[in-house]
Design a protein around this motif. Structure first.
Motif, PDB file in Angstrom:
ATOM      1  N   TYR A 152      -3.156 -12.689  -9.471  1.00  0.00           N
ATOM      2  CA  TYR A 152      -3.055 -11.899  -8.247  1.00  0.00           C
ATOM      3  C   TYR A 152      -1.591 -11.585  -7.976  1.00  0.00           C
ATOM      4  N   LEU A 153      -1.306 -10.350  -7.581  1.00  0.00           N
ATOM      5  CA  LEU A 153       0.045  -9.932  -7.206  1.00  0.00           C
ATOM      6  C   LEU A 153       0.028  -9.537  -5.734  1.00  0.00           C
ATOM      7  N   ILE A 154       0.870 -10.168  -4.922  1.00  0.00           N
ATOM      8  CA  ILE A 154       0.816  -9.992  -3.467  1.00  0.00           C
ATOM      9  C   ILE A 154       2.230  -9.839  -2.921  1.00  0.00           C
ATOM     10  N   ALA A 155       2.399  -8.915  -1.969  1.00  0.00           N
ATOM     11  CA  ALA A 155       3.682  -8.764  -1.269  1.00  0.00           C
ATOM     12  C   ALA A 155       3.384  -8.518   0.206  1.00  0.00           C
ATOM     13  N   PRO A 156       3.730  -9.460   1.095  1.00  0.00           N
ATOM     14  CA  PRO A 156       3.481  -9.261   2.529  1.00  0.00           C
ATOM     15  C   PRO A 156       4.429  -8.227   3.123  1.00  0.00           C
ATOM     16  N   GLN A 157       4.006  -7.651   4.238  1.00  0.00           N
ATOM     17  CA  GLN A 157       4.822  -6.676   4.970  1.00  0.00           C
ATOM     18  C   GLN A 157       4.978  -7.167   6.401  1.00  0.00           C
ATOM     19  N   PHE A 158       6.199  -7.560   6.780  1.00  0.00           N
ATOM     20  CA  PHE A 158       6.463  -8.008   8.149  1.00  0.00           C
ATOM     21  C   PHE A 158       7.001  -6.835   8.967  1.00  0.00           C
ATOM     22  N   PHE A 159       6.398  -6.620  10.128  1.00  0.00           N
ATOM     23  CA  PHE A 159       6.776  -5.503  10.988  1.00  0.00           C
ATOM     24  C   PHE A 159       7.628  -5.981  12.159  1.00  0.00           C
ATOM     25  N   SER A 160       8.301  -5.041  12.791  1.00  0.00           N
ATOM     26  CA  SER A 160       9.054  -5.351  14.010  1.00  0.00           C
ATOM     27  C   SER A 160       8.425  -4.629  15.190  1.00  0.00           C
ATOM     28  N   THR A 161       8.418  -5.301  16.348  1.00  0.00           N
ATOM     29  CA  THR A 161       7.937  -4.651  17.565  1.00  0.00           C
ATOM     30  C   THR A 161       8.800  -3.445  17.890  1.00  0.00           C
ATOM     31  N   ARG A 162      10.081  -3.584  17.641  1.00  0.00           N
ATOM     32  CA  ARG A 162      11.038  -2.547  18.023  1.00  0.00           C
ATOM     33  C   ARG A 162      10.831  -1.245  17.245  1.00  0.00           C
ATOM     34  N   TYR A 163      10.511  -1.356  15.950  1.00  0.00           N
ATOM     35  CA  TYR A 163      10.464  -0.166  15.120  1.00  0.00           C
ATOM     36  C   TYR A 163       9.083   0.177  14.567  1.00  0.00           C
ATOM     37  N   ASN A 164       8.132  -0.762  14.611  1.00  0.00           N
ATOM     38  CA  ASN A 164       6.823  -0.495  14.018  1.00  0.00           C
ATOM     39  C   ASN A 164       5.658  -0.789  14.949  1.00  0.00           C
ATOM     40  N   SER A 165       5.904  -1.099  16.211  1.00  0.00           N
ATOM     41  CA  SER A 165       4.842  -1.632  17.076  1.00  0.00           C
ATOM     42  C   SER A 165       4.193  -2.823  16.389  1.00  0.00           C
ATOM     43  N   GLY A 166       5.041  -3.658  15.800  1.00  0.00           N
ATOM     44  CA  GLY A 166       4.544  -4.768  15.000  1.00  0.00           C
ATOM     45  C   GLY A 166       4.821  -6.106  15.628  1.00  0.00           C
ATOM     46  N   ALA A 167       5.174  -7.093  14.818  1.00  0.00           N
ATOM     47  CA  ALA A 167       5.062  -8.468  15.258  1.00  0.00           C
ATOM     48  C   ALA A 167       6.351  -9.108  15.765  1.00  0.00           C
ATOM     49  N   PHE A 168       7.533  -8.652  15.329  1.00  0.00           N
ATOM     50  CA  PHE A 168       8.740  -9.409  15.635  1.00  0.00           C
ATOM     51  C   PHE A 168       9.740  -8.557  16.399  1.00  0.00           C
TER      52      PHE A 168
ATOM     53  N   THR B 118      -5.740 -17.956 -12.693  1.00  0.00           N
ATOM     54  CA  THR B 118      -5.027 -19.227 -12.563  1.00  0.00           C
ATOM     55  C   THR B 118      -3.641 -19.067 -11.949  1.00  0.00           C
ATOM     56  N   HIS B 119      -3.198 -17.835 -11.697  1.00  0.00           N
ATOM     57  CA  HIS B 119      -1.866 -17.635 -11.151  1.00  0.00           C
ATOM     58  C   HIS B 119      -1.888 -16.626 -10.007  1.00  0.00           C
ATOM     59  N   VAL B 120      -1.071 -16.907  -9.016  1.00  0.00           N
ATOM     60  CA  VAL B 120      -0.878 -16.004  -7.882  1.00  0.00           C
ATOM     61  C   VAL B 120       0.622 -15.829  -7.693  1.00  0.00           C
ATOM     62  N   TYR B 121       1.088 -14.595  -7.615  1.00  0.00           N
ATOM     63  CA  TYR B 121       2.503 -14.307  -7.406  1.00  0.00           C
ATOM     64  C   TYR B 121       2.668 -13.615  -6.059  1.00  0.00           C
ATOM     65  N   VAL B 122       3.427 -14.233  -5.171  1.00  0.00           N
ATOM     66  CA  VAL B 122       3.661 -13.685  -3.836  1.00  0.00           C
ATOM     67  C   VAL B 122       5.149 -13.384  -3.731  1.00  0.00           C
ATOM     68  N   MET B 123       5.508 -12.117  -3.606  1.00  0.00           N
ATOM     69  CA  MET B 123       6.914 -11.726  -3.537  1.00  0.00           C
ATOM     70  C   MET B 123       7.235 -11.258  -2.129  1.00  0.00           C
ATOM     71  N   ILE B 124       8.223 -11.905  -1.488  1.00  0.00           N
ATOM     72  CA  ILE B 124       8.541 -11.656  -0.083  1.00  0.00           C
ATOM     73  C   ILE B 124       9.782 -10.774   0.000  1.00  0.00           C
ATOM     74  N   HIS B 125       9.667  -9.682   0.746  1.00  0.00           N
ATOM     75  CA  HIS B 125      10.785  -8.746   0.865  1.00  0.00           C
ATOM     76  C   HIS B 125      11.929  -9.364   1.654  1.00  0.00           C
ATOM     77  N   GLY B 126      13.076  -8.689   1.659  1.00  0.00           N
ATOM     78  CA  GLY B 126      14.232  -9.121   2.429  1.00  0.00           C
ATOM     79  C   GLY B 126      14.321  -8.374   3.740  1.00  0.00           C
ATOM     80  N   LYS B 127      15.560  -8.234   4.249  1.00  0.00           N
ATOM     81  CA  LYS B 127      15.740  -7.687   5.586  1.00  0.00           C
ATOM     82  C   LYS B 127      15.371  -6.211   5.699  1.00  0.00           C
ATOM     83  N   LEU B 128      15.209  -5.522   4.565  1.00  0.00           N
ATOM     84  CA  LEU B 128      14.821  -4.110   4.620  1.00  0.00           C
ATOM     85  C   LEU B 128      13.339  -3.933   4.900  1.00  0.00           C
TER      86      LEU B 128
END
Length: 358
Positions: free
Chosen positions: A114-130, A74-84
């Motif tokens: 459910y416990l969830i934490a997304p990971q956002f990548f950078s094109t500059r440092y991770n060949s990722g998305a931003f 009945t519960h989902v917790y999504v924790m979003i990281h900061g600039k690090l």
């Protein structure tokens, strides 16, 4: 059955153009560029982003309830990281707080979650998305794959959508409208102001600290009305008084060098827009705020008890484990309504607003 989705954020508010990323696009402070290793108890999961045409995914650290409990979750917790951009550390913090709440029998804490934490990548440092490293904070369009039109908001929407897929939570697919979302914002460095007023007057750069904007699709009063109708909890650590976080000029215009003061100034600002009776002048952080318009005409009804709330935690610094592991922090996570207020200035309960900033 009601699904409660708790979104916890350590990042800045979503805005049209975030000055912090524009002024420091190459920041890679603290990021671990090695292979991702999920903390014990979690696994890496790639979630397809809805609306994508290039098989775009958002990577998350994810843990499921036990198999026999999944249909009862009945519960989902999504924790979003900061600039690090350290999603693993944030999942670990969430998991630690969750386990301590279960152990201490905190009301509302239930293993069927459910416990969830997304990971956002950078094109500059991770060949990722931003491309500008922290562009995801402002809801920017991703730069990888090259011709994608998706944003970090699409990624977050897709995480919620994943929970409605039949094989993940069958009963959610049966009752797609029966869920509640709470947004918990912990010690943000900046907020998306709805007007041009700011607590600190300085020479304004071209982007002066995140005024809410959406390409002219909606009037800012409509965004204010929407914000004031949401279950938003602003958590402020009373001892978050160092000069950490975003210290660029646009951020300091929101209340000086201290994140605590900026957050209390934001609360002062939105309560003045609403013409609330709260004596926000007692926080004494409004500074040069003046001429704030009266937008009480678009304020939603508060009969439901849903709307922004402020929790000020005493003897707590800018530390997510301290914030969410505190007694009041855990109540905010696991309890429904009737949550604590935390610290307030002397005389707050028997004083009325004097419209100092109107």
């Amino acid at each position: 059955m009601l699904l409660s989705i708790i979104l916890l954020s350590a990042c800045v508010a979503i805005v049209w153009a975030d000055a912090g990323t524009e002024l420091n696009p190459h920041n890679n402070e603290g990021e671990n560029h090695s292979e991702l290793n999920p903390p014990n108890g979690s696994r890496l999961k790639d979630i397809p982003i809805q609306g994508g045409t290039n098989n775009e995914v958002v990577t998350v650290f994810w843990s499921d309830p036990m198999d026999e409990q999944r249909d009862e979750a009945t519960h989902v917790y999504v924790m979003i990281h900061g600039k690090l951009r350290d999603g693993d550390a944030y999942w670990d913090t969430l998991h630690s707080v969750f386990e301590s709440a279960i152990h201490d029998k905190v009301p509302g804490a239930d293993r069927k979650a459910y416990l969830i934490a997304p990971q956002f990548f950078s094109t500059r440092y991770n060949s990722g998305a931003f491309n500008d490293t922290n562009g995801w904070q402002a809801g920017d369009r991703a730069t990888h794959p090259e011709d994608t039109t998706l944003t970090s908001i699409d990624a977050l929407d897709s995480i919620i959508a994943e929970l409605r897929i039949e094989h993940t939570l069958p009963w959610v697919a049966m009752f797609p409208m029966d869920y509640h979302v709470r947004y918990i914002v912990g010690d943000a460095s900046t907020h998306a102001y709805f007007t041009e007023q700011r607590p600190v007057t300085v020479v304004r750069p071209s982007n002066f600290g995140g005024t809410a904007h959406d390409g002219g699709r909606k009037d800012t009063k409509e965004y204010f009305a929407r914000y004031m109708s949401r279950d938003v909890v602003l958590i402020v650590a009373q001892d978050d008084t160092d000069n950490g976080g975003d210290q660029f000029c646009p951020a300091q215009m929101q209340g000086g060098i201290r994140r605590r003061d900026r957050n209390l100034a934001w609360w002062t600002y939105i309560q003045t827009l609403a013409r609330s009776s709260e004596p926000v002048q007692l926080f004494n952080v409004g500074g040069n705020l003046t001429g704030i318009p009266d937008w009480s005409d678009v304020m939603p009804s508060r009969e439901s008890g849903i709307g922004p709330r402020l929790l000020v935690l005493k003897d707590v610094t800018h530390n997510s484990t301290e914030v969410f592991g505190s007694e009041d922090g855990r109540r905010t996570l696991f309890q429904g309504f009737g949550m604590p207020l935390g610290w307030r200035p002397a005389g707050y309960n028997n004083t009325k607003a004097d419209c100092s900033y109107c």
